[in-house]
Design a protein around this motif. Structure first.
Motif, short mmCIF file in Angstrom:
data_model
loop_
_atom_site.label_atom_id
_atom_site.label_comp_id
_atom_site.label_asym_id
_atom_site.label_seq_id
_atom_site.Cartn_x
_atom_site.Cartn_y
_atom_site.Cartn_z
N ALA A 297 0.80 -1.17 -0.06
CA ALA A 297 0.14 0.09 0.04
C ALA A 297 0.84 1.32 0.05
O ALA A 297 0.82 2.31 -0.72
N PRO A 298 1.80 1.45 1.04
CA PRO A 298 2.68 2.61 0.97
C PRO A 298 3.51 2.82 -0.37
O PRO A 298 3.95 3.78 -0.87
N LEU A 299 3.95 1.70 -0.92
CA LEU A 299 4.81 1.58 -2.14
C LEU A 299 3.91 2.19 -3.27
O LEU A 299 4.27 2.85 -4.13
N ARG A 300 2.74 1.71 -3.23
CA ARG A 300 1.80 2.13 -4.31
C ARG A 300 1.57 3.39 -4.39
O ARG A 300 1.37 4.18 -5.24
N ALA A 301 1.36 4.14 -3.20
CA ALA A 301 1.21 5.33 -3.01
C ALA A 301 2.25 6.30 -3.46
O ALA A 301 2.37 7.41 -4.17
N ILE A 302 3.57 5.76 -3.09
CA ILE A 302 4.62 6.57 -3.69
C ILE A 302 5.10 6.55 -5.11
O ILE A 302 5.19 7.67 -5.87
N THR A 303 4.52 5.08 -5.67
CA THR A 303 4.68 5.08 -7.10
C THR A 303 3.79 6.10 -7.94
O THR A 303 4.12 6.89 -8.95
N ALA A 304 2.48 6.52 -7.22
CA ALA A 304 1.69 7.40 -8.00
C ALA A 304 1.84 8.80 -7.43
O ALA A 304 1.16 9.58 -8.12
N ALA A 305 2.57 9.03 -6.78
CA ALA A 305 3.02 10.57 -6.13
C ALA A 305 3.24 11.36 -7.27
O ALA A 305 3.76 11.25 -8.37
N ARG A 306 3.04 12.71 -6.93
CA ARG A 306 3.35 13.84 -8.01
C ARG A 306 5.02 14.20 -7.82
O ARG A 306 5.34 15.35 -8.38
N SER A 307 5.76 13.89 -6.98
CA SER A 307 6.99 14.38 -6.62
C SER A 307 7.88 13.85 -7.99
O SER A 307 7.44 12.86 -8.68
N SER A 308 9.08 14.25 -8.06
CA SER A 308 9.86 14.06 -9.24
C SER A 308 10.18 12.63 -9.27
O SER A 308 10.38 11.84 -8.02
N PRO A 309 10.43 11.91 -10.33
CA PRO A 309 10.95 10.61 -10.36
C PRO A 309 12.18 10.25 -9.42
O PRO A 309 12.21 9.19 -8.96
N PRO A 310 13.42 11.11 -9.32
CA PRO A 310 14.24 10.57 -8.67
C PRO A 310 14.01 10.55 -7.08
O PRO A 310 14.30 9.70 -6.43
N THR A 311 12.92 11.62 -6.65
CA THR A 311 12.58 11.49 -5.26
C THR A 311 11.82 10.37 -5.15
O THR A 311 11.96 9.79 -4.09
N ARG A 312 10.78 9.95 -5.97
CA ARG A 312 9.87 8.83 -5.95
C ARG A 312 10.60 7.63 -5.83
O ARG A 312 10.54 6.55 -5.03
N LEU A 313 11.82 7.41 -6.52
CA LEU A 313 12.67 6.11 -6.65
C LEU A 313 13.37 6.12 -5.32
O LEU A 313 13.49 5.04 -4.73
N ARG A 314 14.13 7.24 -4.79
CA ARG A 314 14.45 7.13 -3.73
C ARG A 314 13.44 6.92 -2.54
O ARG A 314 14.06 6.19 -1.46
N ASN A 315 12.31 7.31 -2.43
CA ASN A 315 11.42 7.22 -1.38
C ASN A 315 10.95 5.69 -1.32
O ASN A 315 10.56 5.30 -0.32
N TRP A 316 10.89 5.45 -2.73
CA TRP A 316 10.31 3.76 -2.79
C TRP A 316 11.06 2.70 -2.13
O TRP A 316 10.85 2.02 -1.65
N LEU A 317 12.42 2.89 -2.58
CA LEU A 317 13.31 2.21 -2.24
C LEU A 317 13.61 2.17 -0.58
O LEU A 317 13.78 1.16 0.13
N SER A 318 13.69 3.50 0.04
CA SER A 318 13.66 3.55 1.37
C SER A 318 12.38 2.84 2.05
O SER A 318 12.63 2.34 3.08
N ALA A 319 11.42 2.97 1.51
CA ALA A 319 9.94 2.48 2.18
C ALA A 319 10.20 1.08 2.15
O ALA A 319 9.79 0.33 2.91
N LEU A 320 10.63 0.54 0.94
CA LEU A 320 10.63 -1.06 1.05
C LEU A 320 11.84 -1.69 2.10
O LEU A 320 11.31 -2.55 2.77
N ARG A 321 12.82 -0.91 2.15
CA ARG A 321 13.65 -1.38 3.10
C ARG A 321 12.97 -1.14 4.53
O ARG A 321 13.29 -1.99 5.49
N GLU A 322 12.50 -0.10 4.92
CA GLU A 322 11.90 0.09 6.21
C GLU A 322 10.75 -1.02 6.34
O GLU A 322 10.56 -1.28 7.53
#
Length: 216
Positions: A67-92
């Motif tokens: 669920a949180p990973l899906r939300a990050i994928t659909a976010a309106r932030s820049s792709p580099p920010t989304r990629l960093r946030n997605w990988l960080s969220a998966l790790r956490e």
């Protein structure tokens, strides 16, 4: 409980509780039925077998992680920010489950060992999300031209050291956070689009148009 109010959601909640109490090796459909106050036949009317019930419980557990990973994928932030946030969220998410409740994680790991199809679906969904972010970065001009699907797999494999439970024995080491941040910087640097040569206008991402300025 009256059979008429028995739903798959109630069964799955009870099954999760039973698995937590008895472990996957001892928990049975009869235990789930007893926890609900119904016959085991009532449970089988919703789930055809013990394996189907266990797979459904595992899917619910994995969906909580998605669920949180899906939300990050659909976010309106820049792709580099989304990629960093997605990988960080998966790790956490993996760290919270492995280190926060090791007994429960062991239970779900046992379920996963017998549910390769469910795990395969889960990994496919993760790859699709990563590929979506990479494709967005290519379109925006933040990332260089790469194959999104192949790059998604490469990123997932490269970061597995920090999210694959088999490496959890290293996650409490002192330099973990710094090592993860360094890897993210390296990946994003490698994906970054090359800057336009001096005097050349940067490429315009597809779907956008330059505005023509007429002299007065």
């Amino acid at each position: 409980m009256n059979d008429s109010v028995l739903t798959p959601e109630r069964i799955l909640a009870a099954a999760e509780d039973v698995l937590r109490r008895y472990g996957p090796g001892k928990a049975t459909v009869v235990d789930v039925a007893q926890a609900l106050g119904v016959s085991h036949g009532s449970v089988y009317r919703h789930f055809a077998s013990k394996a189907a019930l266990r797979d459904a419980v595992l899917r619910v557990w994995l969906e909580r992680m998605m669920a949180p990973l899906r939300a990050i994928t659909a976010a309106r932030s820049s792709p580099p920010t989304r990629l960093r946030n997605w990988l960080s969220a998966l790790r956490e998410a993996k760290r919270d489950k492995v280190l926060g409740d090791p007994e429960l994680f062991a239970t779900y790991s046992a379920l996963a060992a017998d549910a390769r199809e469910v795990i395969g679906e889960h990994v496919d969904h993760l790859m699709q999300q990563l590929a979506t972010i990479v494709a967005a970065g290519i379109k925006s001009g933040d990332f260089r031209q790469v194959d999104p699907a192949a790059t998604a797999k490469a990123i997932f494999d490269a970061t597995s050291r920090f999210h694959y439970p088999g490496m959890a024995h290293l996650w409490a080491d002192p330099g973990e956070d710094a090592a993860f941040a360094q890897l993210l910087d390296l990946l994003l640097t490698g994906l970054a689009a090359a800057p336009a040569p001096a005097g050349q206008m940067p490429a315009v991402a597809s779907g956008t148009r330059r505005k023509t300025v007429r002299p007065d």
